[in-house]
Design an enzyme around this catalytic site. Structure first.
Site, PDB file in Angstrom:
ATOM      1  NE  ARG A  31      43.842  30.495 -29.548  1.00  0.00           N
ATOM      2  CZ  ARG A  31      44.418  29.368 -29.083  1.00  0.00           C
ATOM      3  NH1 ARG A  31      44.769  28.429 -29.924  1.00  0.00           N
ATOM      4  NH2 ARG A  31      44.626  29.191 -27.804  1.00  0.00           N
ATOM      5  NE  ARG A  59      50.708  22.194 -27.559  1.00  0.00           N
ATOM      6  CZ  ARG A  59      51.173  22.859 -28.607  1.00  0.00           C
ATOM      7  NH1 ARG A  59      52.236  22.429 -29.262  1.00  0.00           N
ATOM      8  NH2 ARG A  59      50.596  23.973 -29.008  1.00  0.00           N
ATOM      9  CE  LYS A  76      42.638  22.067 -26.318  1.00  0.00           C
ATOM     10  NZ  LYS A  76      43.901  22.798 -26.200  1.00  0.00           N
TER      11      LYS A  76
HETATM   12  P1  ATP Z   1      46.081  25.717 -27.804  1.00  0.00           P
HETATM   13  O1  ATP Z   1      44.774  25.029 -27.785  1.00  0.00           O
HETATM   14  O2  ATP Z   1      46.090  27.078 -27.222  1.00  0.00           O
HETATM   15  O3  ATP Z   1      46.813  25.610 -29.102  1.00  0.00           O
HETATM   16  P2  ATP Z   1      47.671  23.711 -26.683  1.00  0.00           P
HETATM   17  O4  ATP Z   1      47.276  22.790 -27.768  1.00  0.00           O
HETATM   18  O5  ATP Z   1      49.084  24.054 -26.552  1.00  0.00           O
HETATM   19  O6  ATP Z   1      46.902  25.050 -26.710  1.00  0.00           O
HETATM   20  P3  ATP Z   1      46.772  21.820 -24.768  1.00  0.00           P
HETATM   21  O7  ATP Z   1      47.944  21.256 -24.121  1.00  0.00           O
HETATM   22  O8  ATP Z   1      46.106  20.982 -25.806  1.00  0.00           O
HETATM   23  O9  ATP Z   1      47.107  23.242 -25.298  1.00  0.00           O
HETATM   24  O10 ATP Z   1      45.670  22.161 -23.656  1.00  0.00           O
HETATM   25  C1  ATP Z   1      45.799  23.183 -22.714  1.00  0.00           C
HETATM   26  C2  ATP Z   1      44.838  24.302 -23.046  1.00  0.00           C
HETATM   27  O11 ATP Z   1      43.543  23.780 -23.358  1.00  0.00           O
HETATM   28  C3  ATP Z   1      44.583  25.213 -21.851  1.00  0.00           C
HETATM   29  O12 ATP Z   1      45.492  26.282 -21.864  1.00  0.00           O
HETATM   30  C4  ATP Z   1      43.139  25.688 -22.055  1.00  0.00           C
HETATM   31  O13 ATP Z   1      43.090  26.822 -22.896  1.00  0.00           O
HETATM   32  C5  ATP Z   1      42.502  24.567 -22.810  1.00  0.00           C
HETATM   33  N1  ATP Z   1      41.695  23.666 -21.959  1.00  0.00           N
HETATM   34  C6  ATP Z   1      41.903  23.240 -20.701  1.00  0.00           C
HETATM   35  N2  ATP Z   1      40.948  22.400 -20.303  1.00  0.00           N
HETATM   36  C7  ATP Z   1      40.092  22.267 -21.353  1.00  0.00           C
HETATM   37  C8  ATP Z   1      38.893  21.534 -21.569  1.00  0.00           C
HETATM   38  N3  ATP Z   1      38.354  20.758 -20.633  1.00  0.00           N
HETATM   39  N4  ATP Z   1      38.291  21.671 -22.766  1.00  0.00           N
HETATM   40  C9  ATP Z   1      38.796  22.453 -23.732  1.00  0.00           C
HETATM   41  N5  ATP Z   1      39.922  23.167 -23.586  1.00  0.00           N
HETATM   42  C10 ATP Z   1      40.571  23.071 -22.413  1.00  0.00           C
END
Ligand code: ATP
Length: 330
Positions: free
Chosen positions: A328, A127, A192
Site C-alpha cells: 500500500r 489471492r 485497482k
Molecule cells: P491487494 O490488492 O490487497 O494487494 P491481492 O493482490 O493479494 O490484494 P487479488 O488477488 O489481486 O489481491 O484480488 C483480491 C482483492 O482485490 C480483494 O480482496 C479486493 O480487495 C479486490 N477486488 C475484488 N474485486 C475487485 C474488482 N472487481 N476490482 C478491483 N478490486 C477488486
C-alpha cells in the site's frame, strides 16, 4: 417452477434476448422459449445476483438498464488468428471460478494455451482465498493455461510478467494511464482496475503448468464497488468508449502469449525495466502488510530479476517475495 429451479440455461437465453437494452414483452419471450409468462418472470426474478439492473414495466415488459455485450469464441478466434496466435478458446456463461475449472481441466490433460473465459463467476477468486467481484458483462474474467518445461522454481516473477502483458494490451486498445502495483495488480487513476491470480501445478524441477486468471473491470457498478475493500476503477470511468470485450480479450491473449514465450526462454529479467518504468510506487514510500499481521515501511526501489520487491528500510535494503505480502502507499 420456482426461481431456484429455473434452469440457468433459460435465464441466460433470456438475457441474450434482452442484451440490446430495449423492452421485450413477457408474452413474446414466453412464446419464443415455449414456456409460460410466469416461468419468464421467475427466471428473470433473480438477475440482480449477476449485478444486473432489470426494469419491469407493466404493459411494456422487461428491459436491462444497460445493453450487454456477450463474448463470442468465434470472434475472439478470428481476431487472434489475425495476429498469428493459436490458442484454444472456450467461453462459458457461468462457472464457479474460471481458474478453478481450468486447473481441473489441466489435471485432465488440457493443452497449453487453453483459454477459459466466463461471463459470470459465482465465486471468482483472488489471492489467498480473497473474492474477485464482477457483474455479468461488466468485466473480462478469463484464465489461460500455460505449460513450462521448467519447474516451479523458475517461475518467480511470472505474475509481474503477466502485468506487463496486460499493460501492453490495454495500451494497444488505446487505454493510457495504467500503472503496475507489485506484485500483480493494474491500477488506473489510483484504483485497482485488474487483478492477476496465478495458480501453479507441478514440482520444483519441472515440468509445470500454471493457470493465469485475470479479472478486469469494464464497468464497475456502485453496488459491486461497495463490496471491495480498497479503491477500484473501471475503463468506463475514463469517459471514452469502453473497448469491445471480444477485441480486448483477443488483444490480451496475443500479448500474454508473446510474453509467456519470452518468459519461458529468459524469465522475468528482460521485462524488468519495462515493469519498473510503469511501477506506480517506484522510488516512493510504501508500506507492506506481512502475513503475520506486521507492517514494514520503506521506499520501493524496484524489483529484482526474479520479481522480488526491493525495499529500502531503516535497516538497509530488504527483498520480499510476492508470497503473502500486500503493498500500500505509505
Ligand atoms: P491487494 O490488492 O490487497 O494487494 P491481492 O493482490 O493479494 O490484494 P487479488 O488477488 O489481486 O489481491 O484480488 C483480491 C482483492 O482485490 C480483494 O480482496 C479486493 O480487495 C479486490 N477486488 C475484488 N474485486 C475487485 C474488482 N472487481 N476490482 C478491483 N478490486 C477488486
Amino acid at each position: 417452477m420456482s426461481v431456484a429451479d429455473t434452469p440457468r440455461e433459460l435465464v441466460f437465453a433470456l438475457l441474450r434476448q434482452l442484451a440490446d437494452g430495449e423492452f421485450h414483452s413477457g408474452e413474446m419471450l414466453a412464446r419464443q422459449f415455449g414456456v409460460t409468462r410466469a416461468t419468464v418472470h421467475n427466471a428473470l426474478h433473480g438477475v440482480d445476483t449477476f449485478g444486473l439492473t432489470l426494469y419491469r414495466v407493466r404493459g411494456r415488459g422487461y428491459r436491462l438498464a444497460r445493453p450487454l455485450q456477450w463474448l463470442d469464441a468465434g470472434l475472439v478466434r478470428e481476431r487472434l488468428a489475425g495476429s498469428g496466435e493459436k490458442l484454444h478458446i472456450d467461453i462459458l456463461d457461468h462457472a464457479v471460478s474460471s481458474n478453478a475449472l481450468l486447473l481441473q481441466r489441466s489435471t485432465q490433460g488440457a493443452a497449453s494455451g487453453s483459454v477459459l473465459a466466463v461471463e459470470w463467476q459465482s465465486a471468482g477468486r483472488g489471492r489467498l482465498g480473497r473474492t474477485w467481484h464482477a457483474g455479468l458483462g461488466d468485466a473480462l474474467t478469463f484464465s489461460l493455461l500455460w505449460r513450462f518445461e521448467s519447474g516451479l522454481a523458475a517461475l518467480s516473477g511470472l505474475s509481474l510478467a503477466v502485468g506487463v502483458a496486460m499493460l501492453r494490451a490495454l495500451r494497444e486498445v488505446g487505454v493510457a494511464g495504467i500503472a503496475l502495483k507489485w506484485p500483480n495488480d493494474l491500477l488506473l487513476i489510483d484504483g485497482k482496475l485488474a487483478g492477476i491470480l496465478i495458480e501453479a501445478q507441478g514440482d520444483m524441477l519441472g515440468p509445470s503448468a500454471v493457470v493465469i486468471g485475470i479479472g478486469l473491470n469494464l464497468h464497475l457498478p456502485e453496488e459491486q464497488r461497495r463490496h471491495i475493500g480498497q479503491p477500484a476503477s473501471d475503463l468506463a470511468g475514463l469517459g471514452m468508449p469502453v473497448p469491445e470485450r471480444n477485441h480486448l480479450l483477443a488483444v490480451s491473449l496475443k500479448h500474454l502469449a508473446v510474453v509467456l514465450r519470452e518468459f519461458s526462454r529468459n524469465g522475468f529479467a528482460p521485462l524488468r525495466t519495462e515493469w519498473e518504468s510503469n511501477h506506480r510506487f517506484q522510488q516512493q514510500a510504501v508500506k507492506l502488510a506481512l502475513p503475520d499481521g506486521t507492517h514494514v515501511a520503506g521506499v520501493a526501489l524496484g524489483v529484482t530479476d526474479t520479481g522480488e520487491l526491493r525495499l529500502a528500510t531503516d535497516h538497509g535494503e530488504r527483498l520480499f517475495n510476492a508470497g503473502e505480502v500486500s503493498l500500500r502507499s505509505a
